[in-house]
Design an enzyme around this catalytic site. Structure first.
Site, PDB file in Angstrom:
ATOM      1  N   ASN A  84      -2.703  -0.248   5.055  1.00 14.07           N
ATOM      2  CA  ASN A  84      -4.224  -0.030   4.770  1.00 14.07           C
ATOM      3  C   ASN A  84      -4.086  -1.817   4.836  1.00 14.07           C
ATOM      4  O   ASN A  84      -5.080  -2.238   6.262  1.00 14.07           O
ATOM      5  CB  ASN A  84      -4.218  -0.238   2.931  1.00 14.07           C
ATOM      6  CG  ASN A  84      -4.961   1.345   2.999  1.00 14.07           C
ATOM      7  OD1 ASN A  84      -5.505   1.536   4.048  1.00 14.07           O
ATOM      8  ND2 ASN A  84      -4.695   1.896   1.781  1.00 14.07           N
ATOM      9  N   HIS A 113      -8.361  -0.083   5.245  1.00 17.19           N
ATOM     10  CA  HIS A 113      -8.721   1.939   5.137  1.00 17.19           C
ATOM     11  C   HIS A 113      -8.966   3.071   5.613  1.00 17.19           C
ATOM     12  O   HIS A 113      -8.834   4.028   5.135  1.00 17.19           O
ATOM     13  CB  HIS A 113      -9.740   1.151   3.640  1.00 17.19           C
ATOM     14  CG  HIS A 113      -9.702   1.788   2.262  1.00 17.19           C
ATOM     15  ND1 HIS A 113     -10.018   3.010   2.225  1.00 17.19           N
ATOM     16  CD2 HIS A 113      -8.083   1.421   1.082  1.00 17.19           C
ATOM     17  CE1 HIS A 113      -9.475   3.603   0.764  1.00 17.19           C
ATOM     18  NE2 HIS A 113      -8.180   2.715   0.421  1.00 17.19           N
ATOM     19  N   ASP A 150      -6.453   6.007   5.289  1.00 20.49           N
ATOM     20  CA  ASP A 150      -7.688   7.638   4.848  1.00 20.49           C
ATOM     21  C   ASP A 150      -7.062   8.616   5.882  1.00 20.49           C
ATOM     22  O   ASP A 150      -6.496   9.907   5.816  1.00 20.49           O
ATOM     23  CB  ASP A 150      -9.156   8.049   5.384  1.00 20.49           C
ATOM     24  CG  ASP A 150      -9.989   6.974   4.059  1.00 20.49           C
ATOM     25  OD1 ASP A 150      -8.303   6.568   2.915  1.00 20.49           O
ATOM     26  OD2 ASP A 150     -10.611   6.975   3.674  1.00 20.49           O
ATOM     27  N   GLU A 174      -1.348   8.173  -3.161  1.00 20.29           N
ATOM     28  CA  GLU A 174      -0.447   8.977  -1.800  1.00 20.29           C
ATOM     29  C   GLU A 174       0.658   9.046  -1.999  1.00 20.29           C
ATOM     30  O   GLU A 174       2.056   8.733  -1.432  1.00 20.29           O
ATOM     31  CB  GLU A 174      -0.272   6.959  -0.859  1.00 20.29           C
ATOM     32  CG  GLU A 174      -0.602   5.939  -1.722  1.00 20.29           C
ATOM     33  CD  GLU A 174       0.732   6.023  -2.326  1.00 20.29           C
ATOM     34  OE1 GLU A 174       0.669   6.008  -3.965  1.00 20.29           O
ATOM     35  OE2 GLU A 174       1.729   4.813  -1.723  1.00 20.29           O
TER      36      GLU A 174
HETATM   37  P1  GH3 Z   1       6.520   2.043  -1.748  1.00 19.88           P
HETATM   38  O1  GH3 Z   1       6.806   2.233  -0.705  1.00 19.88           O
HETATM   39  O2  GH3 Z   1       6.735   1.496  -2.837  1.00 19.88           O
HETATM   40  O3  GH3 Z   1       5.291   3.406  -2.729  1.00 19.88           O
HETATM   41  O4  GH3 Z   1       5.028   0.989  -1.573  1.00 19.88           O
HETATM   42  P2  GH3 Z   1       3.285   1.349  -1.252  1.00 19.88           P
HETATM   43  O5  GH3 Z   1       3.063   0.329  -0.628  1.00 19.88           O
HETATM   44  O6  GH3 Z   1       3.173   2.941  -0.470  1.00 19.88           O
HETATM   45  O7  GH3 Z   1       2.945   1.291  -2.534  1.00 19.88           O
HETATM   46  P3  GH3 Z   1       1.620   0.529  -3.446  1.00 19.88           P
HETATM   47  O8  GH3 Z   1       1.534   1.321  -4.666  1.00 19.88           O
HETATM   48  O9  GH3 Z   1       1.779  -0.907  -4.094  1.00 19.88           O
HETATM   49  O10 GH3 Z   1       0.331   1.058  -2.708  1.00 19.88           O
HETATM   50  C1  GH3 Z   1      -0.020   2.259  -2.640  1.00 19.88           C
HETATM   51  C2  GH3 Z   1      -1.153   1.810  -1.658  1.00 19.88           C
HETATM   52  O11 GH3 Z   1      -1.593   3.580  -1.538  1.00 19.88           O
HETATM   53  C3  GH3 Z   1      -2.245   1.164  -2.058  1.00 19.88           C
HETATM   54  C4  GH3 Z   1      -3.892   1.784  -1.998  1.00 19.88           C
HETATM   55  O12 GH3 Z   1      -4.758   1.118  -1.505  1.00 19.88           O
HETATM   56  C5  GH3 Z   1      -3.191   3.077  -1.524  1.00 19.88           C
HETATM   57  N1  GH3 Z   1      -4.300   4.227  -1.500  1.00 19.88           N
HETATM   58  C6  GH3 Z   1      -5.004   5.154  -1.967  1.00 19.88           C
HETATM   59  N2  GH3 Z   1      -4.842   6.099  -1.999  1.00 19.88           N
HETATM   60  C7  GH3 Z   1      -5.066   5.527  -0.678  1.00 19.88           C
HETATM   61  C8  GH3 Z   1      -6.595   6.781  -0.598  1.00 19.88           C
HETATM   62  O13 GH3 Z   1      -6.927   7.512  -0.910  1.00 19.88           O
HETATM   63  N3  GH3 Z   1      -6.982   5.824   1.310  1.00 19.88           N
HETATM   64  C9  GH3 Z   1      -5.826   5.247   1.307  1.00 19.88           C
HETATM   65  N4  GH3 Z   1      -6.686   4.709   2.784  1.00 19.88           N
HETATM   66  N5  GH3 Z   1      -5.671   4.245   0.520  1.00 19.88           N
HETATM   67  C10 GH3 Z   1      -5.160   4.963  -0.845  1.00 19.88           C
HETATM   68 MG    MG Z   2       3.995   4.241  -1.806  1.00 16.53          MG
HETATM   69 MG    MG Z   3       2.337   5.643  -4.835  1.00 13.48          MG
END
Ligand code: GH3
Ligand code: MG
Ligand code: MG
Length: 197
Positions: free
Chosen positions: A63, A68, A72, A98
């Site tokens: 992202n 973003h 997605d 995610e």
């Molecule tokens: P890790 O390997 O520890 O899982 O790191 P990570 O970066 O995947 O984990 P973190 O929980 O820090 O971040 C998850 C991100 O996923 C932050 C959030 O904005 C993004 N995210 C969650 N849902 C969506 C979505 O529907 N669309 C988008 N584009 N991003 C999303």
């Molecule tokens: Mg993650």
């Molecule tokens: Mg997660």
């Protein structure tokens, strides 16, 4: 005729209410209902049900670097890759942002591990190209298996704990939850899929 249309419209609404809007997978409530139903079925009929909890690695970085909207699209690609790898009678849901939950009926812990490895490998071999440069994607996965609806919460907790062990152990890997005594088995490499955003 009007009555028939009404019934059809109600069915369509129910279907939509069970689906995740972004990925088309089952939503959180629907996948949990499916998990419970499969555990009840296995309770009656024998056998066990596997569960896989999968989280995209370092997704925040996708992202942050691509935006973003690209994020997605990457989520949709990962969702379709998971759906393509599982068997027709498995169910795939979007559990959170995610994070995905996969219910695998008729599988013990070892067979569930094997499927989780296939999913891990399939996603890790996806080559996603966004605006000319490639995005590396991978999943960390935790697994558990059981045969009683009373154990649903415990199985979810075991899979979740295993998922965090997979993260701590370096990501892009599968870890077993709870008391699963498993042997690692090599799984042949899946064909590479390529996607452009
Ligand atoms: P890790 O390997 O520890 O899982 O790191 P990570 O970066 O995947 O984990 P973190 O929980 O820090 O971040 C998850 C991100 O996923 C932050 C959030 O904005 C993004 N995210 C969650 N849902 C969506 C979505 O529907 N669309 C988008 N584009 N991003 C999303
Ligand atoms: Mg993650
Ligand atoms: Mg997660």
């Amino acid at each position: 005729m009007t009555q028939h249309r009404l019934v059809e419209a109600q069915k369509a609404l129910r279907r939509e209410a069970s689906r995740d809007g972004l990925t088309g997978l089952w939503n959180r409530k629907a996948i949990l209902d499916i998990f419970e139903r499969e555990l009840l079925r296995s309770q009656r009929g024998g056998g066990s049900v596997g569960v896989i909890m999968a989280d995209v690695d370092h997704f925040k970085a996708v992202n942050d670097s691509r935006g973003h909207v690209a994020g997605d699209l990457v989520l949709r690609i990962i969702a379709s890759e998971i759906a393509a790898v599982v068997r027709p009678y498995d169910s795939v849901g979007r559990y959170g942002g995610e994070e995905f939950l996969i219910v695998v009926p008729g599988c013990d812990a070892s067979e569930t591990w094997e499927l989780a490895e296939r999913i891990r490998n399939g996603v890790a071999n996806c080559s996603v190209v966004a605006e000319g440069s490639s995005v590396n994607v991978s999943l960390s996965l935790g697994i558990a298996a059981g045969n009683s609806a009373a154990d649903l919460e415990e199985l979810l907790h075991a899979a979740d704990t295993a998922l965090y062990q997979a993260k701590n152990a370096g990501r892009n890997r599968v870890e077993p939850g709870g008391e699963c005594a498993l042997n690692r088995r090599p799984v042949s490499s899946a064909a590479q899929s390529k996607f452009w955003l």
